[in-house]
Every structure is written in C-alpha cells, then in structure tokens.
Design an enzyme around this catalytic site. Structure first.
Site, PDB file in Angstrom:
ATOM      1  N   LYS A  22       0.997   9.422  25.336  1.00 29.99           N
ATOM      2  CA  LYS A  22       2.050   9.641  26.218  1.00 29.99           C
ATOM      3  C   LYS A  22       2.561  11.071  26.435  1.00 29.99           C
ATOM      4  O   LYS A  22       3.094  11.903  26.917  1.00 29.99           O
ATOM      5  CB  LYS A  22       3.415   9.285  25.476  1.00 29.99           C
ATOM      6  CG  LYS A  22       4.348   8.706  26.720  1.00 29.99           C
ATOM      7  CD  LYS A  22       5.721   7.772  25.617  1.00 29.99           C
ATOM      8  CE  LYS A  22       4.816   6.609  25.979  1.00 29.99           C
ATOM      9  NZ  LYS A  22       6.501   5.618  25.468  1.00 29.99           N
ATOM     10  N   ARG A  92      11.117   7.886  21.627  1.00 30.91           N
ATOM     11  CA  ARG A  92      10.027   6.955  22.473  1.00 30.91           C
ATOM     12  C   ARG A  92       8.490   7.573  20.978  1.00 30.91           C
ATOM     13  O   ARG A  92       7.845   8.281  21.463  1.00 30.91           O
ATOM     14  CB  ARG A  92       9.413   7.168  23.765  1.00 30.91           C
ATOM     15  CG  ARG A  92      10.322   7.473  24.815  1.00 30.91           C
ATOM     16  CD  ARG A  92      10.036   8.641  26.270  1.00 30.91           C
ATOM     17  NE  ARG A  92       9.275   7.921  26.813  1.00 30.91           N
ATOM     18  CZ  ARG A  92       8.540   8.254  28.422  1.00 30.91           C
ATOM     19  NH1 ARG A  92       8.801   9.444  28.772  1.00 30.91           N
ATOM     20  NH2 ARG A  92       8.153   7.776  29.294  1.00 30.91           N
ATOM     21  N   GLY A 101       2.636  -3.566  20.198  1.00 28.24           N
ATOM     22  CA  GLY A 101       2.690  -3.848  18.624  1.00 28.24           C
ATOM     23  C   GLY A 101       3.696  -2.885  18.013  1.00 28.24           C
ATOM     24  O   GLY A 101       3.913  -2.950  16.355  1.00 28.24           O
ATOM     25  N   MET A 103       6.574   0.218  17.747  1.00 24.86           N
ATOM     26  CA  MET A 103       8.128  -0.121  17.878  1.00 24.86           C
ATOM     27  C   MET A 103       7.721   0.571  19.395  1.00 24.86           C
ATOM     28  O   MET A 103       7.240   1.284  20.041  1.00 24.86           O
ATOM     29  CB  MET A 103       8.414   1.162  16.991  1.00 24.86           C
ATOM     30  CG  MET A 103      10.160   0.889  17.099  1.00 24.86           C
ATOM     31  SD  MET A 103      11.378   2.398  17.049  1.00 24.86           S
ATOM     32  CE  MET A 103      11.079   3.378  18.616  1.00 24.86           C
ATOM     33  N   ARG A 336      -0.558   7.970  32.607  1.00 24.29           N
ATOM     34  CA  ARG A 336      -1.726   6.873  32.167  1.00 24.29           C
ATOM     35  C   ARG A 336      -2.462   6.554  32.900  1.00 24.29           C
ATOM     36  O   ARG A 336      -1.963   6.232  34.000  1.00 24.29           O
ATOM     37  CB  ARG A 336      -0.753   5.753  31.542  1.00 24.29           C
ATOM     38  CG  ARG A 336      -0.551   5.367  31.570  1.00 24.29           C
ATOM     39  CD  ARG A 336      -0.283   4.075  30.335  1.00 24.29           C
ATOM     40  NE  ARG A 336       1.225   3.401  30.897  1.00 24.29           N
ATOM     41  CZ  ARG A 336       2.120   2.731  30.016  1.00 24.29           C
ATOM     42  NH1 ARG A 336       1.794   2.456  28.893  1.00 24.29           N
ATOM     43  NH2 ARG A 336       2.615   1.871  30.607  1.00 24.29           N
ATOM     44  N   HIS A 454      -8.148 -18.516  11.688  1.00 26.47           N
ATOM     45  CA  HIS A 454     -10.151 -18.598  12.220  1.00 26.47           C
ATOM     46  C   HIS A 454      -9.346 -19.649  13.764  1.00 26.47           C
ATOM     47  O   HIS A 454     -10.671 -19.017  14.332  1.00 26.47           O
ATOM     48  CB  HIS A 454      -8.890 -20.477  11.029  1.00 26.47           C
ATOM     49  CG  HIS A 454     -10.541 -20.956  10.891  1.00 26.47           C
ATOM     50  ND1 HIS A 454     -10.284 -22.268  11.826  1.00 26.47           N
ATOM     51  CD2 HIS A 454     -11.523 -21.252  10.992  1.00 26.47           C
ATOM     52  CE1 HIS A 454     -11.735 -22.800  12.256  1.00 26.47           C
ATOM     53  NE2 HIS A 454     -12.286 -22.117  11.210  1.00 26.47           N
ATOM     54  N   SER A 762     -41.824  -9.945  20.104  1.00 25.32           N
ATOM     55  CA  SER A 762     -40.119 -10.493  20.048  1.00 25.32           C
ATOM     56  C   SER A 762     -38.610 -10.075  18.626  1.00 25.32           C
ATOM     57  O   SER A 762     -39.411 -11.513  18.610  1.00 25.32           O
ATOM     58  CB  SER A 762     -40.206 -11.460  21.659  1.00 25.32           C
ATOM     59  OG  SER A 762     -38.872 -11.476  21.622  1.00 25.32           O
ATOM     60  N   CYS A 829     -34.872 -10.710  21.632  1.00 24.19           N
ATOM     61  CA  CYS A 829     -34.979 -12.383  22.602  1.00 24.19           C
ATOM     62  C   CYS A 829     -33.405 -12.726  21.730  1.00 24.19           C
ATOM     63  O   CYS A 829     -33.330 -14.031  22.274  1.00 24.19           O
ATOM     64  CB  CYS A 829     -35.866 -13.230  22.970  1.00 24.19           C
ATOM     65  SG  CYS A 829     -36.240 -13.433  20.821  1.00 24.19           S
ATOM     66  N   TYR A 849     -37.444  -3.963  25.371  1.00 23.56           N
ATOM     67  CA  TYR A 849     -36.488  -4.913  26.814  1.00 23.56           C
ATOM     68  C   TYR A 849     -35.401  -5.918  25.774  1.00 23.56           C
ATOM     69  O   TYR A 849     -36.367  -5.566  24.450  1.00 23.56           O
ATOM     70  CB  TYR A 849     -37.461  -6.046  27.599  1.00 23.56           C
ATOM     71  CG  TYR A 849     -38.101  -6.724  26.829  1.00 23.56           C
ATOM     72  CD1 TYR A 849     -37.178  -8.153  26.346  1.00 23.56           C
ATOM     73  CD2 TYR A 849     -39.303  -6.844  26.514  1.00 23.56           C
ATOM     74  CE1 TYR A 849     -38.107  -9.210  25.715  1.00 23.56           C
ATOM     75  CE2 TYR A 849     -39.948  -7.081  25.340  1.00 23.56           C
ATOM     76  CZ  TYR A 849     -39.213  -9.033  25.356  1.00 23.56           C
ATOM     77  OH  TYR A 849     -39.981  -9.987  24.900  1.00 23.56           O
TER      78      TYR A 849
HETATM   79  P1  ADP Z   1       6.504   2.206  27.000  1.00 23.23           P
HETATM   80  O1  ADP Z   1       5.644   2.973  26.005  1.00 23.23           O
HETATM   81  O2  ADP Z   1       6.983   0.998  25.980  1.00 23.23           O
HETATM   82  O3  ADP Z   1       6.326   2.333  28.292  1.00 23.23           O
HETATM   83  P2  ADP Z   1       8.153   4.133  27.233  1.00 23.23           P
HETATM   84  O4  ADP Z   1       8.619   4.749  25.775  1.00 23.23           O
HETATM   85  O5  ADP Z   1       7.697   4.754  28.515  1.00 23.23           O
HETATM   86  O6  ADP Z   1       8.418   2.950  26.581  1.00 23.23           O
HETATM   87  O7  ADP Z   1      10.000   3.815  27.435  1.00 23.23           O
HETATM   88  C1  ADP Z   1      10.636   2.770  27.972  1.00 23.23           C
HETATM   89  C2  ADP Z   1      11.273   2.798  29.054  1.00 23.23           C
HETATM   90  O8  ADP Z   1      12.284   3.820  29.172  1.00 23.23           O
HETATM   91  C3  ADP Z   1       9.787   3.487  30.463  1.00 23.23           C
HETATM   92  O9  ADP Z   1      10.804   2.034  31.617  1.00 23.23           O
HETATM   93  C4  ADP Z   1      10.594   4.670  30.763  1.00 23.23           C
HETATM   94  O10 ADP Z   1      10.476   5.190  32.037  1.00 23.23           O
HETATM   95  C5  ADP Z   1      11.982   4.722  30.045  1.00 23.23           C
HETATM   96  N1  ADP Z   1      12.454   6.246  29.508  1.00 23.23           N
HETATM   97  C6  ADP Z   1      11.933   6.680  28.456  1.00 23.23           C
HETATM   98  N2  ADP Z   1      12.607   8.122  28.412  1.00 23.23           N
HETATM   99  C7  ADP Z   1      13.380   8.319  29.237  1.00 23.23           C
HETATM  100  C8  ADP Z   1      14.152   9.004  29.780  1.00 23.23           C
HETATM  101  N3  ADP Z   1      14.220  10.367  28.906  1.00 23.23           N
HETATM  102  N4  ADP Z   1      15.165   8.647  30.271  1.00 23.23           N
HETATM  103  C9  ADP Z   1      14.748   7.870  31.514  1.00 23.23           C
HETATM  104  N5  ADP Z   1      14.132   6.498  30.912  1.00 23.23           N
HETATM  105  C10 ADP Z   1      13.111   6.779  30.559  1.00 23.23           C
HETATM  106 MG    MG Z   2       6.030   3.728  29.447  1.00 25.56          MG
END
Ligand code: ADP
Ligand code: MG
Ligand code: MG
Length: 878
Positions: A22, A92, A101, A103, A336, A454, A762, A829, A849
């Site tokens: 990110k 973020r 998983g 935060m 992304r 399991h 084989s 095989c 192969y």
């Molecule tokens: P995720 O990895 O779960 O996508 P993000 O970090 O991208 O989490 O953020 C979750 C939401 O918050 C997204 O919709 C993102 O666009 C929004 N967001 C993150 N930072 C900002 C910001 N500085 N201003 C406004 N919206 C934000």
């Molecule tokens: Mg996001």
C-alpha cells in the site's frame, strides 16, 4: 542513523518490501502527480525493530515519526489535536503482500471531545464532524481493543429504530452526538478504560496495534499457507484524511480499470455519496454504478477515468483503485493489481499482449495455475448466485463450488451418497473417522478449525470444496440441526458452498461449466511455444483420451490395463485367470481377455492417432479382483464350473498381509509369464490392425514395479519373443518400446543397470513416495494433517513431490539411467505430473514429459511453460 520513516515523496513502487504494498503504491502515485492526500510510511524495518525489542516502539522511531507528523501539519496547514483546525489522519496497515487477517484501518484519528469542536468550526459542518468522531471510536475500539464491531453497529441500529430512520444519512448532528456518548460508554464497559483523549496516545496505540497484528494467529496461519516469510513485517501508513461524508458532492468508491469478473476492457466500479471508508463494501446502502457518476459529476468522472488509464499503463496490469471525493474534489487513496476471476485473468493477460503492453512470456507468467482449476471446474450460475441468500462466511479452506444436501455424520453422508444424493458433510470439526464420509461428499463445512484443520487439509488433498471454521453457524450433530443467524437447516436440506470465498448459501444453486473462449486457446498456443516438457495424459479409455486431447495432451503417459479388467463382462474371466490352478486353465481365460483387451487398445490407438501410448502391464494385487462375498463366490462357481468351496479356499490362499508390497506388478509376470505375454500380444495385434487402417501407431509397453535389472531383462525377452513371432507371421515390423516404471527406491539406485535393459523410464511417483516415506497412500490422510500442522511437512508429499527425499531418488535415477543409456526416454506418470511445483522440478531435471489426469492438462502445460520461461530469465540474469 537508520531511516525508519519515509514521506510519500521519498518512496516508489519498487520499495514494497520496505514500505509495504500500500505504502509503495501511495508513494508511486504521489510521485506521478496523482491527487493523493499527503502522508508518510513507517517501514517494515520498524516493525521488525519493534518485535526485536519485545513489542517496544523505540524512542528514535517515535521521534522520527513525530518529525514527519510536523511536516504533515505544515503541508496541510492543520495541527494535530488542534481545537480550531485539527489535522485528522488515517492509520493504515500495509504488508508487502496483501494479507487478510491483519489489522484494519483506523480513520479520523486525532479527534477527541475538543478537537471535534475544532473540526466543526473549520468545516462549519457539525453533522459530518460528529459522524467522523463516532466512526473513529468504533474503528479504534475494534482494532486496538478488539471490541467487536457488531456491538457498535447494534447501538447504531437501535438508535435508528428509535428514530424511525432507515438510512445512516438521516441521522442528525444531535443524534450522532448521542451516539458518541453511547459508543464511549460501550468502550469503557468493554475495555475497562476511558476512550483516550490524547491524540498522541491514540496514535501510538494505533501504530503498535498494527505491528502487533502481524503476529496475530490468523495472519500467521495465512502466511504459512501462502508461503509468505514470517520475517517480512508490516508497514504503517499515516495519511491526512479527506472526507467523503460531507454531503452530496462528496463520496467514496472503488473502481477497476477492467471488469474483474469477465476481464472485459471497460471501466468498472461503484461508489456511495456522503459516505466514508469502506461503506461501499459494507453494504450499508446500495452503491451506485460508476457510470452514474458520469451523469452527476462529469468533471470528477472524467478525472477518475484519466487516473485509471494512467495507472493501468503505469503498472501494466488491471488496477483496483480506491477513491474519495470531498466536495467535488477527487482524491486517490489506493491502487493495486486487482483480484480477478480465472476467466478475467486470461482475458486481461491476452488483451494486454494484443495492446502491446506485455510480451507473450510475461502474459504466461501472470497466470496463476491454481486459479486455472476454477476455469476447468463448474462454478455457480451467476444469476442464481445473485438471487441466493448468503448464510455466513467461513474460511475458504479448499476451492471450488458445490451444492448438495446436508448430513451431520460420516455414516449418514455415505448412505445418502450411495442413494445417489449429492452430499454436503456438516460437522463441528472432522476427524480421521470421517474420511469415508468426506470422500463421498461433494463438499465439507465445519464450524470450528482453521485453514490447517483436519477438514481443510484432507479436503484440499481430495480436491474437494471445503469451508472451515464457519463460526457464525451453530451445529448440533446429535439433533442434526445447523443454525445461522437467519435460518435453521436440518438433515437433507440443500446448502451451497463456495470454497474459494468461504461463503455458504441457502438452498441449491445450479452449477455451470465455465466457457473457455478464444483467448484461452490463444494463450495455450503461446504456452506450447514456450514450454519444453511434453504433456501427456493418463487415460484408461478412449473417452479419457479424447478429453485429454481436447485439452492439448501430446500422447498417453499412462494407460492402466487393470482398469479395463474391472468391467462387468470381464471380471469372470479375470477371476478364472487368477483361480486357475494349471497353465492350461489360465490360458483359456487369457484367450478371452486378450480379445477384450484388443478392443480397448484399438480404440485408444485410433484416438491417439500416432501419438505415443504408454501401456502399463497388469499391476495390482491379484486378490483385488477376487470375489469377496459368499454370493459372489457362488456366482463365480456357477460361471466357471468349479465347486464354491474350492474357490473359497483359493481366495484364502491368495490373501496377503501387505498387498501393496505383495504379489503385484512384474512379480506376477515372474510367476505367471503368460499374463504379460498375452497383454503384449494384444497390444501389438491391435497396433497392427490400426496400422492397416492407415493410422500411425506407437506403443510403449511398460513393466511396473521393477526393482532389478534381472526382472526387466527376463520379462523383456519374453515379450520381445512374443512380439517377434507376431511380426514374422504378419510380415510387418512396427516401432515400439519396452521400458519400466521407476517406483521402487532400489530401482532408482540401480537405475544404471536397469537402463541397460529399458528404452524408457516412467517415474511412478505415487508408489515411489509411498515406499520412500513408508506412508500408505490410502491411509496417510489420517495423520498427514498433523504432520502439516506441526510443520514436519510443509505440503502433502502425495500432491507435491518431496524434492529433498523422493526428488533426490528421482535425480539419482535420471543421472544413472543416462550414464548407461543416453537415449533413455524419461517422464513422470504419478499425480505429481499435474502439480506445478513438481513440474518445475521435473523440468529442471531435464525429463522429456509429464503425464496427468485429463482435467489437469492445461495447468500442467502452463506450469511447464512457466518453468521454462523462469529458467530462461535466470540464464539472462547470471
Ligand atoms: P484496506 O487495506 O482494508 O483496503 P485501507 O487502509 O485501504 O484498508 O482503508 C480502508 C478504507 O478507508 C478505504 O476505503 C480507504 O480508501 C479509506 N481511507 C484510508 N485512508 C483514508 C484517508 N486518509 N482519507 C479518507 N479515506 C481513507
Ligand atoms: Mg484499501
Ligand atoms: Mg479492510
């Protein structure tokens, strides 16, 4: 001093290991001039430092972060925690690889009882200011103190009900103020402390919560399953807020540069006005399609489209873009490479080549072979899926879509399956006793257990759809009831599962075969140009072979003759052959079988149309064919005119303690040469018939379970003599090979000797794995999951070759075989012939192969191409 904090201007997309995916992309977008709210990234190195110092954020890192916070204040003209014009930020998480998983994000950080008043002053908008504050308390409580979000949601719902509102947007500033009080009380009761008013406390707690989440169990398991290095760490992005929740010229949304489900080159996306963060995906209100933005805010739309075009060209891949509009002004918050369906992946990769943006090799490397499986198996009918009721979401433990009737224990599941029902086995968790029930079911659902439980491991091993750990449902196995928040299901009710997403749905959802279009064909042509390994099919019948050829098989790598023996009309003759006590008696039975086998071989040779066909002579333990019940014994007695008692006795005599290590494979031919001789004659006589039809034919006769030179030498001479006799009689000579299956460790180590007698090897990697580990293929499921859980094995060795052990034996056999027989043809095989990681290993060994089941052929072809492209690239790099 080490640098731990980077302004967005200081980074680039190449720095994803340091800045996280990110952060690297936020930096890249900043530097190519896109409207990204300013901010900075605390690096993954800081996360490592934090973990190395027992979860302590060092003073140096904190100070460096503060320096950047001050820069941010200057850039925005706002002050953190200010009572007149406060700077609000988002915190973020962002690891080098996207990782569910971990935060989540915290928005609107910096608000407290004072600064919210400052925000109101600055924006002149009490409603949106309080809205930001209540969102902040919820997100902070959720991610820093794990206060479940639903408790906040519940308070919100209660308030709306009291006020008779349907939409969140109907809440007034006063309502939101009340809600904040409720949230704060909730926070105190759940966490045992006051909501932190000091913005610097808020910030420190949030940053450390992100670092801590790197080690949370869900993230750890996810990394293990996806082979992501535990040491990478996560970055933290701190970014100034922009506000989509400030009225009807503001909003938030997600856009894809191409359609992620079809791959169609059309701008695609959704947005919500007067909303923030993930409201679009949270399903609070129904989002608008992006095309609607073109009508309502044409300027913004045009700008967004330009951003999309630019980003795709920049990254040369379909992008998934997050944006926010604040009072008519566009901001880009994330980009992304977009997730996509298998079909879209192929269409996009091929289109990008057509558009001159990728080379064919790059396009091939973009294809995820695991995803291709999706393409070749049926999926839910899209329209029915949209209409379906989602019940809950668990862990996507084993991919695929399935629909069937639910049963709560293995026995009931087996019975229902035998009645012809499609069964979904529903358990709190599964255990080794459930194996048969799992095998007979189309899908497995468990309420408990994780991705390595399991149920999950066994289901993946069986290639069966599984949703595990679906704790939103309650299962009572004795009462045979399962309950979700909205529905109660009992035995026999229909349920549908998507093992790729973890979603479960009420009722039966029809499955459809995915169409593979022209783009797929085109890609597969490029694959053939790139790959070196030949891909053959394991086929026991002309029908299997047809499927294999349709998917691009270049020959038959394994045709198992015993599968032909099991048919209704043949089994009596097979049984007679086994029961026979004299050679004469056996010859009578063999004569019948020979005619039947010839029919089979003719069919296969005709379909193969000159492609090599590798036929394995009879392999399994004889008693597998024998009658088991009294009724069967009496029936056989009538059929072959022998006393039942005599047959019963013979069956007993033939019983073995370890049949897999018993009288099977070429050991049969050592004791009863006439069996293999009959098969060789059947093969060559049908080859001659095909030749006479004007069709080319190339049989390879494979002797199984060889462990010494002497075995193959004796058998080969007998077969050759029989074949020469036919050739002499027919005045014709056809090309053919005689070779061995290499599946016993001793054969690997003495391969130089065996190769002197064999024209091909084989590798039967299934038996080789069984014998190398001493794991029974049929029972290992009962303990292999524990081996994976305790990291004794990282993968199931029956699925992906154990390179260290079994692989070393194969390598030895290849080297020794070539030593004495440079012209030796070599292939694989076993099941591993369809496994991408194993295919890469076989490619590097220089085998000719691999062979696999019909539906895996496209995957094997792509994996073979990727292996050779990868090797070429490495050559260039050294
Ligand atoms: P995720 O990895 O779960 O996508 P993000 O970090 O991208 O989490 O953020 C979750 C939401 O918050 C997204 O919709 C993102 O666009 C929004 N967001 C993150 N930072 C900002 C910001 N500085 N201003 C406004 N919206 C934000
Ligand atoms: Mg996001
Ligand atoms: Mg999220």
């Amino acid at each position: 001093m080490r640098k731990f904090v980077y302004h967005f201007k200081e980074g680039s997309k190449e720095m994803k290991y340091l800045l996280g995916g990110k952060g690297a992309n936020l930096a890249e977008m900043t530097n190519i001039g896109l409207p990204v709210p300013p901010g900075f990234t605390i690096t993954t190195e800081a996360c490592k430092d934090y973990n190395e110092h027992h979860q302590y954020l060092s003073d140096d890192i904190y100070a460096e972060m503060m320096t950047h916070l001050h820069i941010l204040e200057e850039e925005t003209g706002k002050k953190f925690g200010d009572e007149t014009n406060p700077l609000l930020i988002s915190v973020r998480s962002g690891a080098p690889f996207s990782m569910p998983g971990m935060m989540d994000t915290i928005l609107n950080l910096g608000l407290n009882d004072q600064s919210v008043l400052g925000l109101i002053k600055a924006t002149n908008d009490a409603r949106s200011s309080y809205d930001c504050y209540r969102r902040f308390i919820q997100m902070f409580g959720d991610v820093v103190f794990q206060i479940p979000s639903y408790r906040f949601e519940q308070a919100l719902t209660d308030l709306k009900e009291r006020k008779n509102y349907t939409l969140d947007t109907e809440l007034s500033a006063e309502d939101l103020k009340d809600l904040i009080a409720t949230y704060k009380a909730l926070y105190v009761s759940a966490s045992g402390r006051d909501f932190p008013q000091d913005p610097f406390d808020q910030l420190r707690l949030s940053i450390t919560a992100v670092f801590d989440s790197w080690e949370n169990p869900r993230a750890v398991v996810y990394r293990r399953l996806h082979h992501i290095d535990n040491q990478l760490g996560t970055a933290v992005n701190i970014q100034s807020m922009v506000f989509g929740n400030t009225g009807d010229t503001s909003g938030t949304g997600i856009a894809f540069t191409r359609n992620p489900s079809t791959g169609e080159n059309l701008f695609f996306g959704e947005y919500l006005l007067n909303a923030q963060g993930e409201d679009v995906v949270a399903g609070i209100r129904t989002p608008e399609p992006i095309s609607h933005l073109e009508d309502t805010m044409p300027e913004v739309y045009k700008q967004l489209l330009d951003v999309a075009v630019l980003l795709e060209l920049h990254y040369l891949d379909m992008q998934d873009i997050e944006f926010t509009i604040e009072k008519g002004e566009l901001f880009v918050l994330q980009t992304r490479n977009g997730k996509r369906t298998a079909q879209a992946a192929i269409n996009i990769a091929v289109d990008l080549v057509h558009e001159g943006k990728l080379t064919k090799e790059e396009a091939i490397m973009r294809i995820d072979t695991a995803q291709i499986d999706q393409l070749l198996h049926p999926s839910f009918d899209e329209a029915s899926l949209r209409a379906a009721t989602s019940l809950a979401t668990g862990l996507p433990a084993s991919p695929g879509a399935a629909t069937g009737q639910i049963y709560f224990n293995a026995e009931d599941a087996v019975e229902a399956a035998e009645r012809g029902e499609k069964v979904v086995l529903v358990r709190n968790e599964t255990s080794p006793e459930d194996i048969e029930g799992m095998a007979k079911s189309v899908a497995i659902l468990t309420a408990h257990g994780g991705m390595t439980s399991h149920a999950a491991v066994v289901a993946r091993g069986m290639g069966k759809c599984c949703v595990a750990g679906c704790d939103a449902i309650a299962i009572d196995e004795t009462k045979k009831v399962m309950q979700s928040a909205t529905a109660t299901l009992t035995e026999g009710d229909f349920l549908s599962l998507n093992g790729s997403t973890g979603s479960i749905y009420l009722g039966e959802i029809p499955l459809v075969e995915t169409k593979i279009g022209g783009h797929f064909e085109e890609l597969m042509r490029w694959v053939n140009e790139a790959k070196k390994l030949v891909v053959r099919v394991n086929a026991d019948s002309p029908e299997d072979l047809e499927v294999g050829l349709h998917f691009g098989a270049e020959g038959v790598g394994l045709c198992r003759t015993e599968h032909m023996f099991f048919q209704e009309d043949r089994i009596p003759h097979v049984r007679q052959m086994i029961i026979a006590e004299t050679k004469e008696e056996r010859m009578v039975a063999l004569a019948h079988l020979k005619e039947m086998q010839k029919e089979d071989f003719v069919g296969i040779f005709r379909a193969a149309d000159g492609k090599p066909v590798n036929i394995r002579l009879l392999d399994p333990p004889l008693h597998e064919f024998l009658p088991k019940t009294d009724r069967d014994i009496e029936k056989l007695a009538r059929e072959i005119g022998k006393p039942a008692e005599e047959i019963r006795q013979r069956v007993q005599d033939l019983a073995e303690t370890n049949p897999m290590l018993g009288h099977r494979g070429c050991r049969l031919a050592i004791t009863f040469p006439e069996i293999y001789i009959m098969q060789a004659e059947a093969i060559m006589e049908s080859a001659i018939q095909i030749h006479d039809e004007g069709i080319a034919v190339y049989p390879e006769i494979m002797v199984p379970l060889v462990s010494s030179r002497e075995e193959i030498a004796i058998i080969k001479n007998q077969l050759k003599e029989a074949i020469q006799t036919i050739f002499r009689k027919e005045q014709l000579v056809l090309p053919f090979d005689i070779g061995t299956m290499i599946e016993i460790p001793r054969a690997c180590v003495t391969a130089d000797e065996i190769a002197e007698e064999a024209q091909f090897f084989s590798f039967g990697t299934n038996d080789l794995t069984q014998l190398t580990f001493g794991f029974s293929r049929d029972d290992a499921n009962k303990f292999l999951y524990a081996y994976q859980e305790q990291k004794i094995l990282s993968t199931d060795p029956f699925q992906s070759i154990d390179q260290k052990g079994v692989g070393a034996l194969v390598t030895t056999a290849v080297q020794r075989g070539r030593m004495t027989n440079p012209a030796l043809k070599m292939g694989v095989c076993g099941e591993h012939g369809g496994d991408p990681a194993s295919i890469q290993f076989f490619h590097r060994l220089g085998l000719q192969y691999v062979s696999c089941s019909p539906y895996r052929i496209p995957i094997a072809r792509i994996a073979a191409a990727q292996a050779s492209i990868l090797e070429e690239r490495e050559k260039v790099n050294v």
